[in-house]
Design a protein around this motif. Sequence first.
Motif, PDB file in Angstrom:
ATOM      1  N   ASP A   6     -58.309 -27.409   8.711  1.00 21.33           N
ATOM      2  CA  ASP A   6     -58.940 -27.445   7.395  1.00 21.33           C
ATOM      3  C   ASP A   6     -57.901 -27.232   6.299  1.00 21.33           C
ATOM      4  OD1 ASP A   6     -61.882 -27.645   8.088  1.00 21.33           O
ATOM      5  OD2 ASP A   6     -61.350 -25.842   9.209  1.00 21.33           O
ATOM      6  N   PHE A   7     -56.970 -26.302   6.541  1.00 20.45           N
ATOM      7  CA  PHE A   7     -55.927 -25.981   5.569  1.00 20.45           C
ATOM      8  C   PHE A   7     -54.567 -26.003   6.239  1.00 20.45           C
ATOM      9  CE2 PHE A   7     -59.729 -23.921   3.975  1.00 20.45           C
ATOM     10  CZ  PHE A   7     -59.702 -24.197   2.618  1.00 20.45           C
ATOM     11  N   ILE A   8     -53.606 -26.643   5.580  1.00 23.41           N
ATOM     12  CA  ILE A   8     -52.206 -26.554   5.987  1.00 23.41           C
ATOM     13  C   ILE A   8     -51.436 -25.971   4.815  1.00 23.41           C
ATOM     14  CG2 ILE A   8     -50.132 -27.787   6.693  1.00 23.41           C
ATOM     15  CD1 ILE A   8     -51.923 -29.907   7.967  1.00 23.41           C
ATOM     16  N   VAL A   9     -50.826 -24.825   5.025  1.00 24.16           N
ATOM     17  CA  VAL A   9     -49.998 -24.185   4.008  1.00 24.16           C
ATOM     18  C   VAL A   9     -48.542 -24.441   4.374  1.00 24.16           C
ATOM     19  CG1 VAL A   9     -49.340 -22.017   2.901  1.00 24.16           C
ATOM     20  CG2 VAL A   9     -51.726 -22.401   3.578  1.00 24.16           C
ATOM     21  N   ILE A  10     -47.790 -25.017   3.453  1.00 20.48           N
ATOM     22  CA  ILE A  10     -46.377 -25.283   3.691  1.00 20.48           C
ATOM     23  C   ILE A  10     -45.568 -24.215   2.972  1.00 20.48           C
ATOM     24  CG2 ILE A  10     -44.528 -26.981   3.532  1.00 20.48           C
ATOM     25  CD1 ILE A  10     -46.662 -29.147   3.206  1.00 20.48           C
ATOM     26  N   GLY A  11     -44.775 -23.462   3.735  1.00 20.47           N
ATOM     27  CA  GLY A  11     -43.935 -22.423   3.150  1.00 20.47           C
ATOM     28  C   GLY A  11     -44.299 -21.041   3.639  1.00 20.47           C
ATOM     29  N   GLY A  12     -43.345 -20.384   4.311  1.00 21.71           N
ATOM     30  CA  GLY A  12     -43.586 -19.062   4.882  1.00 21.71           C
ATOM     31  C   GLY A  12     -42.917 -17.942   4.112  1.00 21.71           C
ATOM     32  N   GLY A  13     -42.815 -18.102   2.782  1.00 23.59           N
ATOM     33  CA  GLY A  13     -42.420 -16.978   1.936  1.00 23.59           C
ATOM     34  C   GLY A  13     -43.640 -16.146   1.603  1.00 23.59           C
ATOM     35  N   ILE A  14     -43.472 -15.171   0.724  1.00 24.15           N
ATOM     36  CA  ILE A  14     -44.571 -14.248   0.466  1.00 24.15           C
ATOM     37  C   ILE A  14     -45.758 -14.934  -0.215  1.00 24.15           C
ATOM     38  CG2 ILE A  14     -43.819 -13.399  -1.808  1.00 24.15           C
ATOM     39  CD1 ILE A  14     -44.479 -10.537  -0.638  1.00 24.15           C
ATOM     40  N   ILE A  15     -45.507 -15.985  -1.008  1.00 25.21           N
ATOM     41  CA  ILE A  15     -46.612 -16.691  -1.663  1.00 25.21           C
ATOM     42  C   ILE A  15     -47.425 -17.486  -0.644  1.00 25.21           C
ATOM     43  CG2 ILE A  15     -47.229 -18.403  -3.400  1.00 25.21           C
ATOM     44  CD1 ILE A  15     -46.185 -15.797  -4.556  1.00 25.21           C
ATOM     45  N   GLY A  16     -46.732 -18.237   0.220  1.00 21.73           N
ATOM     46  CA  GLY A  16     -47.443 -18.984   1.252  1.00 21.73           C
ATOM     47  C   GLY A  16     -48.211 -18.086   2.202  1.00 21.73           C
ATOM     48  N   ARG A  56     -61.238 -15.059   3.551  1.00 16.53           N
ATOM     49  CA  ARG A  56     -62.418 -15.532   2.832  1.00 16.53           C
ATOM     50  C   ARG A  56     -63.169 -16.626   3.570  1.00 16.53           C
ATOM     51  NH1 ARG A  56     -59.873 -15.830  -3.324  1.00 16.53           N
ATOM     52  NH2 ARG A  56     -58.961 -13.729  -3.308  1.00 16.53           N
ATOM     53  N   LEU A  57     -62.441 -17.392   4.389  1.00 19.74           N
ATOM     54  CA  LEU A  57     -63.059 -18.514   5.117  1.00 19.74           C
ATOM     55  C   LEU A  57     -62.703 -18.389   6.593  1.00 19.74           C
ATOM     56  CD1 LEU A  57     -62.072 -21.293   2.558  1.00 19.74           C
ATOM     57  CD2 LEU A  57     -64.335 -20.249   2.810  1.00 19.74           C
ATOM     58  N   PRO A  58     -63.252 -17.388   7.273  1.00 15.35           N
ATOM     59  CA  PRO A  58     -62.820 -17.087   8.649  1.00 15.35           C
ATOM     60  C   PRO A  58     -63.139 -18.173   9.667  1.00 15.35           C
ATOM     61  CG  PRO A  58     -64.756 -15.788   8.044  1.00 15.35           C
ATOM     62  CD  PRO A  58     -64.283 -16.445   6.792  1.00 15.35           C
ATOM     63  N   ASN A  59     -64.030 -19.076   9.345  1.00 17.56           N
ATOM     64  CA  ASN A  59     -64.400 -20.123  10.303  1.00 17.56           C
ATOM     65  C   ASN A  59     -63.629 -21.423  10.107  1.00 17.56           C
ATOM     66  OD1 ASN A  59     -66.399 -18.486  11.545  1.00 17.56           O
ATOM     67  ND2 ASN A  59     -67.823 -18.956   9.870  1.00 17.56           N
ATOM     68  N   ARG A  60     -62.706 -21.428   9.164  1.00 19.07           N
ATOM     69  CA  ARG A  60     -61.903 -22.623   8.919  1.00 19.07           C
ATOM     70  C   ARG A  60     -60.568 -22.513   9.668  1.00 19.07           C
ATOM     71  NH1 ARG A  60     -63.939 -25.213   4.313  1.00 19.07           N
ATOM     72  NH2 ARG A  60     -66.155 -24.657   4.193  1.00 19.07           N
ATOM     73  N   ARG A  61     -60.073 -23.642  10.131  1.00 24.33           N
ATOM     74  CA  ARG A  61     -58.793 -23.667  10.851  1.00 24.33           C
ATOM     75  C   ARG A  61     -57.645 -23.760   9.853  1.00 24.33           C
ATOM     76  NH1 ARG A  61     -57.894 -27.618  15.467  1.00 24.33           N
ATOM     77  NH2 ARG A  61     -56.488 -25.945  16.094  1.00 24.33           N
ATOM     78  N   LEU A  62     -56.644 -22.905  10.039  1.00 22.77           N
ATOM     79  CA  LEU A  62     -55.505 -22.864   9.118  1.00 22.77           C
ATOM     80  C   LEU A  62     -54.200 -22.888   9.903  1.00 22.77           C
ATOM     81  CD1 LEU A  62     -54.845 -20.944   5.918  1.00 22.77           C
ATOM     82  CD2 LEU A  62     -53.323 -20.482   7.855  1.00 22.77           C
ATOM     83  N   LEU A  63     -53.241 -23.649   9.349  1.00 24.15           N
ATOM     84  CA  LEU A  63     -51.890 -23.714   9.910  1.00 24.15           C
ATOM     85  C   LEU A  63     -50.895 -23.458   8.792  1.00 24.15           C
ATOM     86  CD1 LEU A  63     -49.785 -24.551  12.146  1.00 24.15           C
ATOM     87  CD2 LEU A  63     -50.043 -26.887  11.284  1.00 24.15           C
ATOM     88  N   GLN A 100     -53.858 -12.684  13.368  1.00 28.23           N
ATOM     89  CA  GLN A 100     -54.978 -11.850  13.812  1.00 28.23           C
ATOM     90  C   GLN A 100     -56.315 -12.387  13.318  1.00 28.23           C
ATOM     91  OE1 GLN A 100     -53.965  -7.955  12.348  1.00 28.23           O
ATOM     92  NE2 GLN A 100     -52.141  -7.801  13.641  1.00 28.23           N
ATOM     93  N   GLN A 101     -56.292 -13.029  12.143  1.00 23.03           N
ATOM     94  CA  GLN A 101     -57.519 -13.561  11.563  1.00 23.03           C
ATOM     95  C   GLN A 101     -57.799 -14.997  11.985  1.00 23.03           C
ATOM     96  OE1 GLN A 101     -57.520 -10.723   7.564  1.00 23.03           O
ATOM     97  NE2 GLN A 101     -56.771 -12.815   7.406  1.00 23.03           N
ATOM     98  N   GLY A 102     -57.044 -15.494  12.951  1.00 20.15           N
ATOM     99  CA  GLY A 102     -57.328 -16.801  13.525  1.00 20.15           C
ATOM    100  C   GLY A 102     -56.463 -17.939  13.059  1.00 20.15           C
ATOM    101  N   GLY A 103     -55.565 -17.679  12.114  1.00 23.01           N
ATOM    102  CA  GLY A 103     -54.674 -18.735  11.663  1.00 23.01           C
ATOM    103  C   GLY A 103     -53.491 -18.921  12.597  1.00 23.01           C
ATOM    104  N   LYS A 104     -52.756 -19.999  12.399  1.00 19.36           N
ATOM    105  CA  LYS A 104     -51.553 -20.271  13.180  1.00 19.36           C
ATOM    106  C   LYS A 104     -50.344 -20.284  12.254  1.00 19.36           C
ATOM    107  CE  LYS A 104     -53.628 -22.886  16.989  1.00 19.36           C
ATOM    108  NZ  LYS A 104     -53.551 -24.145  17.789  1.00 19.36           N
ATOM    109  N   VAL A 105     -49.259 -19.686  12.715  1.00 19.12           N
ATOM    110  CA  VAL A 105     -47.996 -19.684  11.977  1.00 19.12           C
ATOM    111  C   VAL A 105     -46.939 -20.310  12.868  1.00 19.12           C
ATOM    112  CG1 VAL A 105     -46.207 -18.274  10.904  1.00 19.12           C
ATOM    113  CG2 VAL A 105     -48.614 -17.624  10.658  1.00 19.12           C
TER     114      VAL A 105
END
Length: 263
Positions: free
Chosen positions: A7-17, A27-34, A165-170
């Motif tokens: 559902d969401f792809i965040v690019i950038g592993g600094g503190i903002i990303g 806020r959206l625990p049922n959405r898939r995030l990478l 821990q909240q289900g996202g992938k890094v």
Amino acid sequence: MSENEFDFIVIGGGIIGLATAMAITQRLPNRRLLLLEKERGVGAHQTGHNSGVIHSGLYYKPGSMKAKTCVEGAAAMAEFCQKNSIPYQRCGKVVVATSPTELPQVGMLYQRGMANGVPGLALISPQRLREIEPHSYGIKAIHVPEVGITDYAAVARKFADIVVQQGGKVRTQVRVTAISLRLNEAIVRSTQGEFIGKYVVNCTGLQSDRVSKLAGASNGLMIAPFRGEYYDIVPERQHLINGLVYPVPDPNFPFLGVHFTRM
């Protein structure tokens, strides 16, 4: 949905990303995030290379978004560090005037800090300044007692842990090479394959203009960075400073001048 669709792809592993990814998974625990980061670990650039100061909100125009978020964010960061056993010191800060020409700016900063709700703010005399920082000298100063310092690289690693821990992938060591937009999704191509996302969030700091261009943006914006130099005080001289010592900033420049921290 396949394992490469999100559902969401965040690019950038600094503190903002990482903060963005953490907020989405909360806020959206049922959405898939990478979250994708090109370096070996998170917080490898500006997040992990700074003086560690948790800024108080002293400098910003009252009522501005910067003033509001800085004051609230400073309190939230201190609470987060304490809750998660991340190194944190509430060491305080002085902004020191050394000439009469700086006194109007000192008065303006003090009024801004009071309007912004910076806690414990005080105008202090040279005598009180020497009590707080015996090795400094000035004709007047602002004391900001609640200012602290932390290890932002450790904060970033904890943010990443919470995202997982909240289900996202890094995923680290993944460099984005192209972004193709379709009607309801984007294809993010990388050195580790393709990923499909309904929403892509660009949090790549100094690379954000380049990543925007990968998605076809043509807004004419360009990041123009300037760098700061940091030196460690040798251990046998670290006793010379108790907290943070700043000069009065020059409003003609977009930075705060040469300053000292406990490090």
